[in-house]
Design an enzyme around this catalytic site. Structure first.
Site, mmCIF file in Angstrom:
data_model
loop_
_atom_site.group_PDB
_atom_site.id
_atom_site.type_symbol
_atom_site.label_atom_id
_atom_site.label_comp_id
_atom_site.label_asym_id
_atom_site.label_seq_id
_atom_site.Cartn_x
_atom_site.Cartn_y
_atom_site.Cartn_z
ATOM 1 N N LYS A 211 0.872 -1.170 0.000
ATOM 2 C CA LYS A 211 0.000 0.000 0.000
ATOM 3 C C LYS A 211 0.906 1.215 0.000
ATOM 4 O O LYS A 211 2.122 1.081 0.183
ATOM 5 C CB LYS A 211 -0.893 0.001 1.246
ATOM 6 C CG LYS A 211 -0.122 -0.251 2.562
ATOM 7 C CD LYS A 211 -1.024 -0.321 3.792
ATOM 8 C CE LYS A 211 -1.823 -1.591 3.893
ATOM 9 N NZ LYS A 211 -3.256 -1.368 3.774
ATOM 10 N N LYS B 45 -9.018 -7.326 -1.271
ATOM 11 C CA LYS B 45 -8.392 -8.133 -2.333
ATOM 12 C C LYS B 45 -7.742 -9.380 -1.735
ATOM 13 O O LYS B 45 -7.845 -10.477 -2.286
ATOM 14 C CB LYS B 45 -7.337 -7.305 -3.086
ATOM 15 C CG LYS B 45 -7.884 -6.083 -3.804
ATOM 16 C CD LYS B 45 -6.738 -5.173 -4.269
ATOM 17 C CE LYS B 45 -7.247 -3.778 -4.575
ATOM 18 N NZ LYS B 45 -6.144 -2.806 -4.718
HETATM 19 C C1 LIG Z 1 -5.877 -1.731 -3.977
HETATM 20 C C2 LIG Z 1 -4.658 -0.937 -4.210
HETATM 21 C C3 LIG Z 1 -4.297 0.070 -3.305
HETATM 22 C C4 LIG Z 1 -5.073 0.357 -2.035
HETATM 23 O O1 LIG Z 1 -4.509 -0.411 -0.990
HETATM 24 P P1 LIG Z 1 -4.856 -0.096 0.543
HETATM 25 O O2 LIG Z 1 -4.193 -1.208 1.280
HETATM 26 O O3 LIG Z 1 -6.353 -0.130 0.663
HETATM 27 O O4 LIG Z 1 -4.283 1.239 0.840
HETATM 28 C C5 LIG Z 1 -3.144 0.789 -3.554
HETATM 29 N N1 LIG Z 1 -2.395 0.549 -4.641
HETATM 30 C C6 LIG Z 1 -2.702 -0.415 -5.516
HETATM 31 C C7 LIG Z 1 -1.812 -0.650 -6.689
HETATM 32 C C8 LIG Z 1 -3.845 -1.188 -5.337
HETATM 33 O O5 LIG Z 1 -4.151 -2.133 -6.246
#
Ligand SMILES: *Cc1c(COP(=O)(O)O)cnc(C)c1O
Length: 855
Positions: free
Chosen positions: A571, A683
């Site tokens: 993240k 996810k």
């Molecule tokens: C889903 C996603 C995020 C968001 O991630 P969080 O853990 O909710 O902050 C950030 N970057 C990418 C590339 C993602 O696919």
């Protein structure tokens, strides 16, 4: 990547699972591919590169979209349903080829065709550049929403900016982040169609004049054109193809006319860049407001172009031309829903007012009613540093008429507040759109709230916190305006595309209905003791881990043990997301192993990835520290294979697709009350990872869905955090009381991990000791203890994978299809039809004269 290739045998197996590829279709695909290689790419197979093959395949797949795209737009013109407009400064789309094949249901045919041509389709797929027009969760959410809106058959449009440079590429040099420009259009973009014929003029600067009739006129402006580029957004298996329209800045022919006339022709042409800089680059801040004029220009540019387009489409709709009712704007809110993705596009409110009042000649009251009814605003964060507050001086210069309108909105709103709360001047001050100190600024969230009929948060806890913290006064005055819409992710990209073997394993048991209705995954719950299924889920995870291990070996030259626990935190790097807490755990494990090398230990590969905003000093230091800690641990013979630390360079959508299916443990460890929702957490859950996390954002709802015993929750709740701050939080107390914590911080501070510079990470340690804003030290002990429980469970593979299965089974709520259905019914006032349009070959195209303006 060659390492991601399946063996031919694997590929054949997959094809047979998905059904026998139709021989005719495969032949047609091969023909079209060869035609594109010849006519579009102008190459023969002697000189073709892998990239040429990628483009030939992309064009072949694109051809399948065109008929459906045109016909979907014709269908909308004929039926004239209410249009949904999603306005976002970010769309984090990632790659398009595989997603298109999945949604059109032509993946196995394309696989087979490439195979017959002696090409490796996965290698070709890996050549595509990510469309990285977003920073993180907010931009990815917009992309998931587009997929869901098309899959639900909504007449929806995504509007945004076609940045020439998306989110920077992150390289790690000597353990530190280095940013490289993301020149993603270098080799061309097969998925977009430029529409120069629909260019729209956008005004900036100038001044406001009053006409004789008392109307305001914005004059002496500088004009920049907005050129639309359209990208098709296919729904899953329903033959609907919606449009994402991104605007690119184009200097007008007359730009710097004075210079042309003065004879400085060369300078005048060179200066066209100044105007075109508006859409040059995405601002790389996540959850942070940087009040730069170019960014304000971007926001207005997007909003102004989009609203002109919306109004043109409203006026030229089939029904609107014929029925006198539709020549007025009374029906506008019945035909148009405008969703603002955060306050970034909130200038849509004064801009719509300007169009309706100054140009269309409506009364202020009528215009305001229409604006409020049409607009809705999604809030994405509680962090004060992320809230947009534009200096009045900047607005006055760039958008003088809009500033007047904002003042007018505010003065009428303040009257309303005064009427409701007579004499409560404190409240008026708090609720004003205009902040007076230290510098006059416009609070864009306040503007978005008063200009919208609905305001929503993105997870239940977040929506509740909005009502009692930042927007308390607004909630008291307008309780009915506040809603929750818990975020979601599209199961197409985040399961079918990125984890096809898991999708196959699920299909085998419960059929494929879950792909369009994720709640069906609950049917897996009674199968939690089906040993064959558990073994299958385990096998899929193991294969995904081996694939990722190979990729890591090849890319980072680090050997990881695919039987070790894959513990992942990916993240954006942010203090509130607490990557440093993860780091403290790593150091603690290391110290324990050093002290007692023969202790029983569950081997872990800990992976951390994410970009830091280029100007975010501490975030960059955190990246440096993770790499430094990794260097020490990975090269210590006493540690051996038990513990490895990998920093995943350049985390982005296409890397997420590789990492998430291979993860055992998902780290979602933000301080309670700081992460609005998170979508990464969802996810991982969908892909059968277990979560270690705090009661923050959507984690709260994940726990509710899966049951307390199937998720590792630790640390303070929001109430605990409030309580802690009330009694006065001193992180130093925790440091002094916990010897393992003290040792870890002392090592960071004293240069244990930075032998080249004793003071390299002193800032990081001091931040923890003296201003630990996100209470890492207060949660440290609970986190370490919880991690011990995780390791304990990992020793029992059956118990572990049983919980994985239960997580998959309970993840249905987190489909963006569910989220979008709720937006549709509860905010936009449209019913998701889920109608399936006929495929182009099923019904002949009947061209009609009046359909020319179908877009
Ligand atoms: C889903 C996603 C995020 C968001 O991630 P969080 O853990 O909710 O902050 C950030 N970057 C990418 C590339 C993602 O696919």
């Amino acid at each position: 990547m060659a390492t991601f290739n399946q063996t031919d045998a694997d590929k054949r197996k997959q094809i047979s699972v998905r059904g026998i590829a139709q021989v005719e279709n495969v032949a047609t695909i091969k023909n079209t591919f060869n035609r594109h290689l010849h006519y579009t790419l102008v190459k023969d197979r002697n000189v073709s590169t892998q990239r040429d093959y990628y483009f030939a395949l992309a064009h072949t797949v694109r051809d399948q979209l065109v008929g459906r795209w045109i016909r979907t737009q014709q269908h909308y013109y004929e039926k004239d349903p209410k249009r949904v407009y999603y306005l976002s400064l970010e769309y984090y789309m990632g790659r398009t080829l595989t997603n298109t094949m999945v949604n059109l249901g032509i993946q196995s045919e394309c696989d087979e065709a490439m195979y017959q041509l002696g090409l490796d389709i996965e290698e070709l797929e890996d050549i595509e550049e990510d469309a990285g027009l977003g920073n993180g969760g907010l931009g990815r959410l917009a992309a998931c929403f587009l997929d869901s809106m098309a899959s639900l058959g909504l007449a929806a449009y995504g509007y945004g900016i076609r940045y020439e440079y998306g989110i920077f590429n992150q390289r790690i040099k000597d353990g530190q982040q280095v940013e490289e420009p993301d020149d993603w259009l270098r080799f061309g973009n097969a998925w977009e169609k430029a529409r120069p014929e629909y260019m729209i003029p956008i005004n900036f600067y100038g001044k406001v004049e009053r006409t004789d009739t008392g109307r305001s006129k914005w004059v002496n402006t500088q004009v920049v054109f907005a050129m639309p580029y359209d990208t098709p957004i296919p729904g899953y298996g329903n033959n609907c193809v919606n449009t994402m329209r991104l605007w690119s800045a184009k200097a007008p022919q007359s730009f710097h006319l004075k210079f042309f006339n003065d004879g400085d022709y060369i300078q005048a042409v060179c200066d066209r860049n100044i105007a075109e800089n508006i859409s040059r680059v995405l601002y790389p801040n996540d959850n942070f407001f940087e009040g730069k004029e170019l960014r304000l220009k971007q926001q207005y540019f997007m909003v102004a172009a989009t609203l002109q387009d919306i109004i043109r489409r409203f006026k030229s709709s089939k029904f609107g031309c014929r029925d006198p009712v539709r020549t007025s704007f009374d029906t506008f809110p019945d035909k148009v829903a405008i969703q603002l993705n955060d306050t970034h596009p909130s200038l849509a409110i004064p801009e719509l007012m300007r169009i309706l009042v100054d140009i269309e000649g409506l009364t202020w009251e009528k215009a305001w009613e229409i604006t409020q009814k049409s607009c809705a605003y999604t809030n994405h964060t509680l962090l004060p540093e992320a809230l947009e507050r534009w200096p009045v001086s900047m607005l006055e210069n760039l958008l003088p008429r809009h500033l007047q309108i904002i003042y007018e909105i505010n003065s009428k709103f303040m009257e309303q507040v005064a009427l409701r709360y007579p004499g409560d001047f404190d409240r008026m001050g708090r609720m004003s759109l205009v902040e007076e100190t230290p510098e006059k600024r416009i609070n864009m969230a306040h503007l978005a709230i008063v200009g919208s009929h609905v305001i929503n948060g993105v997870a239940r806890i977040h929506s509740e916190l909005l009502k009692i913290t930042v927007f308390k006064d607004f909630y008291e005055m307008f309780p009915g305006k506040f809603q929750n819409k818990t975020n979601g992710i599209t199961p197409r990209r985040w399961m079918v595309l990125c984890n096809p073997s898991l999708a196959d394993a699920v299909c085998e048991k419960i059929d494929d209905e879950f792909i369009t209705d994720l709640k069906h995954l609950r049917k897996l719950e009674p199968l939690a003791d089906d040993m064959a299924l558990l073994r299958n889920i385990q096998k899929v995870k193991q294969e995904n881990k081996m694939k990722l291990a190979t990729y890591i070996e090849k890319t980072y030259h680090v050997t990881v043990d695919p039987t070790s626990m894959f513990d992942v935190q990916v993240k954006r790097i942010h203090e509130y997301k607490r990557q440093l807490l993860n780091c403290l755990h790593i150091i603690t494990l290391y110290n324990r192993l050093k002290k007692n090398p023969n202790m029983p230990f569950v081997p872990r590969t800990i992976m951390i990835g994410g970009k830091a905003a280029p100007g975010y000093f501490i975030a960059k230091k955190i990246i440096h520290l993770i790499n430094a800690v990794g260097r020490v641990i990975n090269n210590d013979p006493i540690i051996g294979k038990k513990l490895k630390v990998v920093f995943l360079e350049n985390y982005r959508v296409s890397l997420a697709e590789k990492v998430i299916p291979a993860t055992d443990l998902s780290e979602q460890i933000s301080l309670a009350g700081t992460e609005a929702s998170g979508t990464g957490n969802m996810k991982f859950m969908l892909n059968g990872a277990l979560t270690i996390g705090t009661l923050d954002g959507a984690n709260v709802e994940m726990k509710e869905e899966v049951g307390d015993e199937n998720i590792f929750i630790f640390g303070m709740t929001v109430d605990d955090v409030t309580e802690l701050h009330k009694k006065g939080y001193k992180s130093m107390d925790y440091y002094e009381k916990n010897p393992e914590l003290k040792q870890a911080i002392d090592q960071i501070k004293g240069g244990y991990f930075s032998p080249w510079d004793q003071y390299c990470f002193k800032d990081v340690a001091d931040a923890l000791l003296y201003h630990d804003r996100f209470c890492l030290l207060a949660d440290y002990e609970a986190y370490i203890k919880c991690q011990e429980k995780v390791s304990e469970l990992y020793k029992d593979p059956v118990a572990w994978s049983r919980k994985c299965l239960l997580n998959i089974a309970a993840s249905g709520k987190f489909s963006s299809d569910r989220t979008i259905e709720q937006y549709a019914r509860e905010i936009w006032g449209v019913e998701p039809t889920r109608t399936k349009l006929p495929a182009p070959h099923e019904v002949p195209i009947i061209p009609k004269e009046e359909d020319k303006k179908k877009n």
